[in-house]
Enzyme design. Structure first.
Site, PDB file in Angstrom:
ATOM      1  N   ASN A  37       0.831  -1.219   0.000  1.00 62.57           N
ATOM      2  CA  ASN A  37       0.000   0.000   0.000  1.00 62.57           C
ATOM      3  C   ASN A  37       0.861   1.262   0.000  1.00 62.57           C
ATOM      4  OD1 ASN A  37       1.020  -0.053   2.574  1.00 62.57           O
ATOM      5  ND2 ASN A  37      -0.919   0.351   3.611  1.00 62.57           N
ATOM      6  N   LEU A  38       2.173   1.093  -0.155  1.00 61.43           N
ATOM      7  CA  LEU A  38       3.138   2.205  -0.226  1.00 61.43           C
ATOM      8  C   LEU A  38       3.131   3.062   1.046  1.00 61.43           C
ATOM      9  CD1 LEU A  38       2.817   3.298  -3.969  1.00 61.43           C
ATOM     10  CD2 LEU A  38       4.070   1.388  -2.971  1.00 61.43           C
ATOM     11  N   ARG A 106       7.642  -1.460  10.703  1.00 62.18           N
ATOM     12  CA  ARG A 106       8.748  -2.231  11.272  1.00 62.18           C
ATOM     13  C   ARG A 106       9.750  -1.462  12.141  1.00 62.18           C
ATOM     14  NH1 ARG A 106      13.634  -0.125  10.230  1.00 62.18           N
ATOM     15  NH2 ARG A 106      14.073   0.303   8.044  1.00 62.18           N
ATOM     16  N   SER A 192       9.547  -3.124  22.545  1.00 63.91           N
ATOM     17  CA  SER A 192       8.880  -1.940  21.976  1.00 63.91           C
ATOM     18  C   SER A 192       7.497  -2.390  21.524  1.00 63.91           C
ATOM     19  CB  SER A 192       9.662  -1.406  20.765  1.00 63.91           C
ATOM     20  OG  SER A 192       9.523  -2.298  19.664  1.00 63.91           O
ATOM     21  N   TYR A 194       6.380  -2.153  18.574  1.00 66.39           N
ATOM     22  CA  TYR A 194       6.614  -2.899  17.325  1.00 66.39           C
ATOM     23  C   TYR A 194       6.976  -4.363  17.630  1.00 66.39           C
ATOM     24  CZ  TYR A 194       9.660  -5.148  13.996  1.00 66.39           C
ATOM     25  OH  TYR A 194      10.261  -6.098  13.220  1.00 66.39           O
ATOM     26  N   HIS A 195       7.958  -4.564  18.521  1.00 65.11           N
ATOM     27  CA  HIS A 195       8.363  -5.944  18.830  1.00 65.11           C
ATOM     28  C   HIS A 195       7.206  -6.721  19.480  1.00 65.11           C
ATOM     29  CE1 HIS A 195      12.531  -4.264  18.364  1.00 65.11           C
ATOM     30  NE2 HIS A 195      12.718  -5.437  17.815  1.00 65.11           N
ATOM     31  N   LYS A 198       5.057  -8.307  16.901  1.00 66.69           N
ATOM     32  CA  LYS A 198       5.672  -9.519  16.332  1.00 66.69           C
ATOM     33  C   LYS A 198       5.494 -10.706  17.286  1.00 66.69           C
ATOM     34  CE  LYS A 198       7.308  -7.823  12.530  1.00 66.69           C
ATOM     35  NZ  LYS A 198       7.253  -8.369  11.187  1.00 66.69           N
ATOM     36  N   ASN A 253      23.750   0.799   9.381  1.00 66.03           N
ATOM     37  CA  ASN A 253      23.604   1.710   8.238  1.00 66.03           C
ATOM     38  C   ASN A 253      23.670   3.166   8.705  1.00 66.03           C
ATOM     39  OD1 ASN A 253      23.471  -0.485   6.581  1.00 66.03           O
ATOM     40  ND2 ASN A 253      21.464  -0.025   5.711  1.00 66.03           N
TER      41      ASN A 253
HETATM   42  P1  NAD Z   1       9.859  -1.569   5.178  1.00 66.98           P
HETATM   43  O1  NAD Z   1       9.060  -0.621   5.997  1.00 66.98           O
HETATM   44  O2  NAD Z   1      10.939  -1.028   4.318  1.00 66.98           O
HETATM   45  O3  NAD Z   1       8.881  -2.442   4.258  1.00 66.98           O
HETATM   46  C1  NAD Z   1       7.603  -2.839   4.647  1.00 66.98           C
HETATM   47  C2  NAD Z   1       6.697  -2.720   3.429  1.00 66.98           C
HETATM   48  O4  NAD Z   1       5.387  -3.151   3.792  1.00 66.98           O
HETATM   49  C3  NAD Z   1       6.576  -1.267   2.956  1.00 66.98           C
HETATM   50  O5  NAD Z   1       6.803  -1.180   1.575  1.00 66.98           O
HETATM   51  C4  NAD Z   1       5.145  -0.871   3.328  1.00 66.98           C
HETATM   52  O6  NAD Z   1       4.597   0.081   2.438  1.00 66.98           O
HETATM   53  C5  NAD Z   1       4.437  -2.228   3.291  1.00 66.98           C
HETATM   54  N1  NAD Z   1       3.250  -2.312   4.162  1.00 66.98           N
HETATM   55  C6  NAD Z   1       3.155  -2.000   5.489  1.00 66.98           C
HETATM   56  N2  NAD Z   1       1.904  -2.196   5.915  1.00 66.98           N
HETATM   57  C7  NAD Z   1       1.191  -2.649   4.856  1.00 66.98           C
HETATM   58  C8  NAD Z   1      -0.178  -2.999   4.668  1.00 66.98           C
HETATM   59  N3  NAD Z   1      -1.064  -2.893   5.668  1.00 66.98           N
HETATM   60  N4  NAD Z   1      -0.575  -3.422   3.446  1.00 66.98           N
HETATM   61  C9  NAD Z   1       0.305  -3.508   2.409  1.00 66.98           C
HETATM   62  N5  NAD Z   1       1.620  -3.173   2.525  1.00 66.98           N
HETATM   63  C10 NAD Z   1       2.039  -2.743   3.740  1.00 66.98           C
HETATM   64  O7  NAD Z   1      10.438  -2.667   6.191  1.00 66.98           O
HETATM   65  P2  NAD Z   1      11.561  -3.771   5.943  1.00 66.98           P
HETATM   66  O8  NAD Z   1      12.805  -3.309   6.584  1.00 66.98           O
HETATM   67  O9  NAD Z   1      11.565  -4.195   4.545  1.00 66.98           O
HETATM   68  O10 NAD Z   1      10.995  -4.947   6.831  1.00 66.98           O
HETATM   69  C11 NAD Z   1      10.127  -5.926   6.270  1.00 66.98           C
HETATM   70  C12 NAD Z   1       9.733  -6.931   7.336  1.00 66.98           C
HETATM   71  O11 NAD Z   1      10.915  -7.555   7.831  1.00 66.98           O
HETATM   72  C13 NAD Z   1       9.026  -6.291   8.525  1.00 66.98           C
HETATM   73  O12 NAD Z   1       7.914  -7.061   8.894  1.00 66.98           O
HETATM   74  C14 NAD Z   1      10.062  -6.291   9.605  1.00 66.98           C
HETATM   75  O13 NAD Z   1       9.462  -6.470  10.842  1.00 66.98           O
HETATM   76  C15 NAD Z   1      10.967  -7.457   9.244  1.00 66.98           C
HETATM   77  N6  NAD Z   1      12.340  -7.248   9.680  1.00 66.98           N
HETATM   78  C16 NAD Z   1      13.091  -6.196   9.207  1.00 66.98           C
HETATM   79  C17 NAD Z   1      14.403  -6.019   9.659  1.00 66.98           C
HETATM   80  C18 NAD Z   1      15.265  -4.858   9.222  1.00 66.98           C
HETATM   81  O14 NAD Z   1      16.374  -4.690   9.773  1.00 66.98           O
HETATM   82  N7  NAD Z   1      14.865  -4.057   8.264  1.00 66.98           N
HETATM   83  C19 NAD Z   1      14.937  -6.936  10.584  1.00 66.98           C
HETATM   84  C20 NAD Z   1      14.157  -7.985  11.049  1.00 66.98           C
HETATM   85  C21 NAD Z   1      12.854  -8.132  10.583  1.00 66.98           C
HETATM   86  N1  USQ Z   2      21.336   2.257  18.415  1.00 68.15           N
HETATM   87  C1  USQ Z   2      22.411   3.087  18.731  1.00 68.15           C
HETATM   88  N2  USQ Z   2      22.574   4.212  17.988  1.00 68.15           N
HETATM   89  C2  USQ Z   2      21.751   4.551  16.948  1.00 68.15           C
HETATM   90  C3  USQ Z   2      20.677   3.694  16.625  1.00 68.15           C
HETATM   91  C4  USQ Z   2      20.497   2.546  17.387  1.00 68.15           C
HETATM   92  O1  USQ Z   2      23.186   2.818  19.651  1.00 68.15           O
HETATM   93  O2  USQ Z   2      21.981   5.599  16.325  1.00 68.15           O
HETATM   94  C5  USQ Z   2      21.139   1.024  19.208  1.00 68.15           C
HETATM   95  C6  USQ Z   2      19.737   0.861  19.782  1.00 68.15           C
HETATM   96  O3  USQ Z   2      19.599   1.541  21.029  1.00 68.15           O
HETATM   97  C7  USQ Z   2      19.648  -0.657  19.902  1.00 68.15           C
HETATM   98  C8  USQ Z   2      20.490  -1.166  18.742  1.00 68.15           C
HETATM   99  O4  USQ Z   2      21.306  -0.066  18.334  1.00 68.15           O
HETATM  100  O5  USQ Z   2      20.248  -1.083  21.083  1.00 68.15           O
HETATM  101  C9  USQ Z   2      19.687  -1.661  17.552  1.00 68.15           C
HETATM  102  O6  USQ Z   2      18.817  -0.656  17.076  1.00 68.15           O
HETATM  103  P1  USQ Z   2      18.262  -0.688  15.567  1.00 68.15           P
HETATM  104  O7  USQ Z   2      17.425   0.532  15.361  1.00 68.15           O
HETATM  105  O8  USQ Z   2      19.378  -0.941  14.638  1.00 68.15           O
HETATM  106  O9  USQ Z   2      17.391  -2.033  15.557  1.00 68.15           O
HETATM  107  P2  USQ Z   2      15.945  -2.380  16.162  1.00 68.15           P
HETATM  108  O10 USQ Z   2      15.272  -1.218  16.749  1.00 68.15           O
HETATM  109  O11 USQ Z   2      16.129  -3.565  17.033  1.00 68.15           O
HETATM  110  O12 USQ Z   2      15.090  -2.776  14.879  1.00 68.15           O
HETATM  111  C10 USQ Z   2      15.629  -3.288  13.676  1.00 68.15           C
HETATM  112  C11 USQ Z   2      14.543  -3.212  12.602  1.00 68.15           C
HETATM  113  C12 USQ Z   2      13.373  -4.095  13.007  1.00 68.15           C
HETATM  114  C13 USQ Z   2      13.881  -5.507  13.274  1.00 68.15           C
HETATM  115  C14 USQ Z   2      15.006  -5.513  14.296  1.00 68.15           C
HETATM  116  C15 USQ Z   2      15.669  -6.879  14.397  1.00 68.15           C
HETATM  117  O13 USQ Z   2      14.114  -1.864  12.436  1.00 68.15           O
HETATM  118  O14 USQ Z   2      12.400  -4.116  11.970  1.00 68.15           O
HETATM  119  O15 USQ Z   2      12.819  -6.298  13.739  1.00 68.15           O
HETATM  120  O16 USQ Z   2      16.053  -4.616  13.853  1.00 68.15           O
HETATM  121  S1  USQ Z   2      16.125  -7.250  16.061  1.00 68.15           S
HETATM  122  O17 USQ Z   2      16.906  -6.141  16.601  1.00 68.15           O
HETATM  123  O18 USQ Z   2      16.916  -8.457  15.973  1.00 68.15           O
HETATM  124  O19 USQ Z   2      14.913  -7.406  16.792  1.00 68.15           O
END
Ligand code: NAD
Ligand code: USQ
Length: 403
Positions: A37-38, A106, A192, A194-195, A198, A253
């Site tokens: 849904n962007l 996320r 959080s 968010y977590h 999940k 990143n």
């Molecule tokens: P992202 O926000 O870049 O991508 C999520 C996509 O889902 C987006 O394009 C958004 O528009 C779409 N979306 C959200 N709600 C929607 C809805 N109701 N209907 C249709 N589309 C919808 O996030 P990401 O980093 O690509 O993460 C993808 C998944 O992987 C997430 O569920 C996240 O929890 C999980 N994940 C991500 C990371 C990470 O580090 N990025 C780590 C662990 C798990």
């Molecule tokens: N952190 C810093 N400095 C910063 C940003 C973050 O020290 O500038 C610290 C945070 O306090 C935290 C750790 O880095 O202790 C990780 O933070 P993060 O934002 O990189 O990761 P997190 O919030 O855990 O979330 C990300 C994704 C999420 C995914 C998760 C995987 O956004 O979608 O579920 O990583 S995990 O961490 O394994 O649950």
């Protein structure tokens, strides 16, 4: 389509993990339909943020993919949390062999920003997951549902006991002096809102696997770093997004971006937080492996840990500082999390399936030079600080209440 090629719906296929996954699955010969849904793009607009890399529109992305490879990916603009009937109609027409579900809000900091964001995250994530499971059940079809979960459901208060792949064998003494064995979901301890969503997803999966025999794989993924994959490198219009702002930017990143724009590396607190990491190239490989290896319909969700390395935030900052000369700043932690923790995780299933991890040592220089430095001029500096706090007490300028 060939014998091993599948119809795959990628929900959230315009996002950071979903886009390169859709390309990779298409390259492997599968017929891919992206549903998105962007909302991620709208949230950026609302916040005044943007990807460091210039991402093309969905239409431009899909056209570029066909030009580069001759392959076609379909796109449907559907909100899976709100448009149940449209999503069900799509499933009925595509009859997917697999649904890969990335479609959730996320970012942990975004989910803690305020009441609007907390409610949005719960409403969106729980409804999206439940609608997918309910639609499949309603139609009586049998796609393999592959969900992107997170390592963070388990919290980070542990003292280094190895986190197993989903289940814990427990032995409970009964009143009758016998010992009863149970295989339970490893306890969640989310850090959080968010977590927490999940963690709740896990119960939805447990119910639909048991009650309706759905085949479900829940991938508990660590923090994804990196940007490009073999497929996104094929054309500049295919470039993946790179989030660096205080809500959506993930730690490694963010540090790479900070190093190239001359910002001190923002280590929260002591930086003793240990987290699990995986490169985006390995994310797409793991998902292809998961799609190729569905679980038996035995009423039990397959839970796999999708991560390759663990590091402390402090060590990551030191590594980035070493290769770039950046300074490190220890800032007040806006989160409510353990200052220091150990973390050990089993990732046996993916290693046994043949995953060969991209390590930090392999990918860090390429990421710094070919992505962060190349697009550093696009950085919106005011979006760098993390301003979302976990409690009112942590807001800057607030006189701290007694605990
Ligand atoms: P992202 O926000 O870049 O991508 C999520 C996509 O889902 C987006 O394009 C958004 O528009 C779409 N979306 C959200 N709600 C929607 C809805 N109701 N209907 C249709 N589309 C919808 O996030 P990401 O980093 O690509 O993460 C993808 C998944 O992987 C997430 O569920 C996240 O929890 C999980 N994940 C991500 C990371 C990470 O580090 N990025 C780590 C662990 C798990
Ligand atoms: N952190 C810093 N400095 C910063 C940003 C973050 O020290 O500038 C610290 C945070 O306090 C935290 C750790 O880095 O202790 C990780 O933070 P993060 O934002 O990189 O990761 P997190 O919030 O855990 O979330 C990300 C994704 C999420 C995914 C998760 C995987 O956004 O979608 O579920 O990583 S995990 O961490 O394994 O649950």
């Amino acid at each position: 389509m060939g014998k091993n090629e599948k119809q795959i719906i990628v929900v959230g296929g315009d996002g950071f993990c979903g886009w390169p996954t859709a390309l990779h699955l298409s390259k492997l010969g599968h017929k891919v339909t992206i549903v998105d849904n962007l909302s991620r793009r709208w949230i950026d607009e609302k916040m005044g943020a943007d990807s460091l890399t210039p991402i093309a529109t969905v239409e431009e992305r899909l056209a570029a993919w066909t030009e580069a490879t001759g392959l076609v990916i379909d796109f449907e603009s559907i909100d899976v949390a709100r448009e149940f009937n449209r999503f069900t109609a799509l499933l009925a027409s595509v009859k997917p062999d697999a649904i890969v579900h990335f479609g959730e809000q996320r970012a942990a900091p975004y989910s803690m920003k305020g009441i609007e964001e907390k409610r949005y995250t719960v409403d969106n994530n729980i409804s999206a997951t439940h609608n997918i499971l309910a639609a499949v059940t309603e139609l009586g079809i049998d796609p393999h549902v592959v969900h992107l979960g997170t390592m963070g459901v388990y919290g980070y208060d542990d003292d280094g006991i190895e986190i197993p792949e989903g289940y814990l064998n427990v032995y409970i003494p009964g009143d009758d002096q016998r010992i009863y064995q149970r295989d339970i979901l490893y306890p969640t301890n989310p850090g959080s809102v968010y977590h927490m969503t999940k963690s709740m997803d896990q119960i939805l999966f447990q119910f639909y696997a048991k009650n309706d025999g759905l085949r479900i794989t829940d991938l508990h993924q660590g923090i994804v770093w990196g940007t490009q994959t073999d497929e996104t490198k094929l054309d500049p219009r295919l470039v993946n997004r790179f989030d660096y702002d205080g809500d959506y930017g993930t730690v490694l990143n963010r540090f790479l971006m900070q190093a190239v724009v001359g910002h001190p590396l923002t280590v929260h607190g002591t930086g003793g937080q240990t987290r699990a990491f995986i490169h985006i190239k390995d994310t797409v490989r793991c998902i292809a492996l998961a799609v190729e290896n569905p679980p038996a319909p035995n009423g039990k969700v397959a839970i796999l840990n999708q991560m390759t390395e663990t590091h402390t935030v402090r060590d990551l900052a030191m590594l980035v500082a070493k290769i770039s000369g950046a300074k490190i700043a220890n800032v007040d932690n806006p989160r409510n999390e353990a200052a220091e923790n150990d973390l050990r995780v089993s990732n046996k299933t993916f290693l046994d399936l043949g995953l060969q991890p991209t390590t930090l040592a392999d990918g860090l220089m390429e990421e710094t030079q070919e992505v962060a430095a190349k697009f550093a001029h696009r950085c919106i500096h005011k979006m760098i600080p993390c301003v979302s706090t976990w409690t009112d007490n942590q807001r800057p300028g607030v006189v701290k209440k007694a605990a």
